[in-house]
Write a protein that holds these residues in place. Structure first.
Motif, short mmCIF file in Angstrom:
data_model
loop_
_atom_site.label_atom_id
_atom_site.label_comp_id
_atom_site.label_asym_id
_atom_site.label_seq_id
_atom_site.Cartn_x
_atom_site.Cartn_y
_atom_site.Cartn_z
N SER A 14 54.75 21.88 26.28
CA SER A 14 54.91 21.08 27.51
C SER A 14 54.79 21.95 28.77
N GLU A 15 55.23 23.21 28.67
CA GLU A 15 55.13 24.11 29.83
C GLU A 15 53.67 24.41 30.17
N HIS A 16 52.84 24.55 29.14
CA HIS A 16 51.41 24.77 29.37
C HIS A 16 50.76 23.52 29.98
N VAL A 17 51.16 22.36 29.50
CA VAL A 17 50.63 21.10 30.03
C VAL A 17 50.93 21.02 31.53
N ARG A 18 52.17 21.33 31.89
CA ARG A 18 52.59 21.31 33.30
C ARG A 18 51.73 22.26 34.14
N SER A 19 51.49 23.46 33.60
CA SER A 19 50.71 24.46 34.32
C SER A 19 49.24 24.04 34.48
#
Length: 193
Positions: A14-19
């Motif tokens: 999810s952190e990569h998706v946000r980035s």
């Protein structure tokens, strides 16, 4: 707008998706092999490389990921993702995907309790970037066509070879999206060709 996938089997998905979304690209969590056909680039996230490999095998991702790379689409491995990309892993007979001409050593900065942050000078970025290191690997050796992008304490922690980008740290765990943007730019260039 390019579509960038994040392999969603395990790790900091999810952190990569946000980035990715903060960089103005479309993000997709890839949980099925068929989804690889609909994306322009793929991030292999940090997590636990042995667990990820088991899940890659269980869900039949190994050959489709190699075909994805063979088609020229960019791949970006962070932390455990870098271990998956590497042609050689210290102490292991066989690599995982074996796509990027680097030799990687696992957990080279210590255990979970030894996690740290460090200011990194990264080729292509104008100001220092804060690298978050969690049980991080490092690149011991690079092949001829590999460009070293960053080092920390004399160890290579970011590198690029053609369509492959890899780093030891977790760029997705900060609010600085410039390193993800480097990858999105690689994807944009690949799509334009």
């Amino acid at each position: 707008m390019v579509t960038v996938g994040v392999l969603g089997l395990q790790g900091a998905v999810s952190e990569h998706v946000r980035s990715i979304e903060a960089c103005g690209a479309k993000a997709v969590v890839v949980k099925k092999v068929e989804q690889l056909e609909d994306i322009d680039g793929l991030i292999l996230p940090g997590g636990e490389s042995t667990t990820m490999r088991r899940l890659i095998d269980r869900y039949g991702f190994m050959e489709p990921l190699k075909s994805f790379a063979a088609s020229g689409k960019p791949l970006f491995g962070t932390c455990a993702g870098l271990i998956l990309l590497a042609k050689e892993v210290v102490g292991y007979e066989n690599p995982h995907l074996g796509l990027m001409d680097v030799t990687v050593e696992r957990n080279s900065f210590g255990r979970q309790v030894d996690s740290f942050e460090a200011d990194l000078t990264i080729k292509g970025l104008d100001k220092p970037f804060v690298g978050v290191f969690i049980r991080a690997p490092h690149v011991v050796k690079v092949g001829e066509g590999v460009e070293v992008l960053a080092e920390h304490d004399g160890r290579i922690v970011a590198a690029r070879e053609g369509q492959f980008l890899g780093c030891s740290f977790h760029p997705e765990l900060t609010d600085d999206h410039r390193f993800t943007e480097l990858f999105i730019n690689m994807v944009n260039i690949a799509v334009a060709v």
